[in-house]
Design an enzyme around this catalytic site. Structure first.
Site, mmCIF file in Angstrom:
data_model
loop_
_atom_site.group_PDB
_atom_site.id
_atom_site.type_symbol
_atom_site.label_atom_id
_atom_site.label_comp_id
_atom_site.label_asym_id
_atom_site.label_seq_id
_atom_site.Cartn_x
_atom_site.Cartn_y
_atom_site.Cartn_z
ATOM 1 N N MET A 92 0.789 -1.227 0.000
ATOM 2 C CA MET A 92 0.000 0.000 0.000
ATOM 3 C C MET A 92 0.826 1.285 0.000
ATOM 4 O O MET A 92 0.268 2.376 0.128
ATOM 5 C CB MET A 92 -0.977 -0.004 1.197
ATOM 6 C CG MET A 92 -1.976 -1.151 1.164
ATOM 7 S SD MET A 92 -2.855 -1.321 -0.418
ATOM 8 C CE MET A 92 -4.011 0.053 -0.292
ATOM 9 N N HIS A 111 -3.976 -4.890 -9.607
ATOM 10 C CA HIS A 111 -4.933 -3.860 -9.192
ATOM 11 C C HIS A 111 -6.357 -4.384 -9.427
ATOM 12 O O HIS A 111 -6.644 -4.912 -10.503
ATOM 13 C CB HIS A 111 -4.697 -2.576 -9.985
ATOM 14 C CG HIS A 111 -5.580 -1.469 -9.531
ATOM 15 N ND1 HIS A 111 -5.323 -0.728 -8.388
ATOM 16 C CD2 HIS A 111 -6.752 -1.000 -10.026
ATOM 17 C CE1 HIS A 111 -6.294 0.150 -8.216
ATOM 18 N NE2 HIS A 111 -7.171 0.010 -9.184
ATOM 19 N N GLU A 144 6.505 5.213 -13.086
ATOM 20 C CA GLU A 144 6.617 6.193 -11.992
ATOM 21 C C GLU A 144 5.271 6.780 -11.575
ATOM 22 O O GLU A 144 5.214 7.574 -10.641
ATOM 23 C CB GLU A 144 7.620 7.297 -12.340
ATOM 24 C CG GLU A 144 7.234 8.197 -13.496
ATOM 25 C CD GLU A 144 7.764 7.691 -14.841
ATOM 26 O OE1 GLU A 144 7.690 6.468 -15.098
ATOM 27 O OE2 GLU A 144 8.234 8.523 -15.626
HETATM 28 C C1 GRF Z 1 -5.773 -7.167 -3.850
HETATM 29 O O1 GRF Z 1 -7.126 -6.937 -4.117
HETATM 30 C C2 GRF Z 1 -4.914 -6.464 -4.858
HETATM 31 O O2 GRF Z 1 -5.513 -6.351 -6.116
HETATM 32 C C3 GRF Z 1 -4.752 -5.090 -4.239
HETATM 33 O O3 GRF Z 1 -4.652 -5.324 -2.852
HETATM 34 C C4 GRF Z 1 -5.359 -6.526 -2.524
HETATM 35 C C5 GRF Z 1 -4.395 -7.382 -1.736
HETATM 36 O O4 GRF Z 1 -5.023 -8.495 -1.163
HETATM 37 N N1 GRF Z 1 -3.618 -4.410 -4.804
HETATM 38 P P1 GRF Z 1 -4.150 -9.660 -0.515
HETATM 39 O O5 GRF Z 1 -3.268 -9.030 0.566
HETATM 40 O O6 GRF Z 1 -3.335 -10.280 -1.607
HETATM 41 O O7 GRF Z 1 -5.137 -10.611 0.083
#
Ligand code: GRF
Length: 192
Positions: A92, A111, A144
């Site tokens: 994140m 994503h 980027e």
């Molecule tokens: C997933 O939905 C992914 O697409 C997003 O964050 C979520 C991560 O879920 N980027 P997890 O930690 O893999 O269960």
């Protein structure tokens, strides 16, 4: 066939991480997960990776510290493990341009929408609240910009009458867990 050394970066549950590790174990994804790194020391995924015998590193981002500085221990860990590909799976934090340059075209992200629709941290909710008929999953190379870069693979997920945000999220995650390992195998071993 060679098995590239990959790092998986997570912040939470790590269900995509699990799917990737499991595909590596079963051989459908020819790669070796050499390290799992999280910006969140409490991430459930870190414990899951550790229990599977994979090296884990937690790197807490200090408040008020430039992102470049917070990224230094991550880059050090990646270099120490001779990582060839960085796989973002629910990580994140936004990576700096400097980080992206350190692994040019070698960072991949998943994503939960059909990019360029619904970028950002709440993509599933945003698609649901917008009343869209269709959303989906995108796997892309990281550049980027946030949630941006060459797309490797996409799969549609319909938003059904009667769906709640939770039922939609569950179907999206089920698609993610199949699509991500498959897209990585293509990326690592096929000319795409
Ligand atoms: C997933 O939905 C992914 O697409 C997003 O964050 C979520 C991560 O879920 N980027 P997890 O930690 O893999 O269960």
């Amino acid at each position: 066939m060679s098995r590239p050394r990959i790092a998986i970066l997570i912040s939470g549950t790590g269900s995509n991480m699990d799917a990737i590790i499991s595909a590596c174990r079963h051989g459908s994804l020819e790669a070796e997960t050499v390290i799992v790194i999280s910006d969140n020391p409490e991430a459930v995924g870190l414990k899951k990776a550790h229990l599977q015998g994979i090296k884990t590193v937690a790197v807490s981002y200090g408040k008020g510290i430039p992102r470049e500085e917070n990224e230094v221990p991550i880059l050090e860990a990646l270099r120490a493990e001779r990582v060839e590909w960085v796989v973002l799976a629910g990580f994140m934090k936004v990576l700096t341009a400097g980080f992206v340059k350190a692994f040019p075209n070698r960072i991949v992200n998943i994503h939960p929408s059909l990019l360029p629709a619904f970028p950002g941290a709440c993509a599933i909710r945003d698609a649901f609240e917008a009343g869209a008929d269709i959303t989906g999953v995108t796997i892309h190379i990281v550049d980027e910009y946030v949630d941006h870069g060459p797309i490797i693979s996409q799969e549609e997920v319909p938003i059904l009458p009667g769906d709640t945000e939770d039922t939609l999220a569950a179907r999206i995650h089920a698609v993610e867990h199949k699509l991500y390992p498959r897209a990585l195998q293509q990326l690592f071993h096929e000319d795409i």
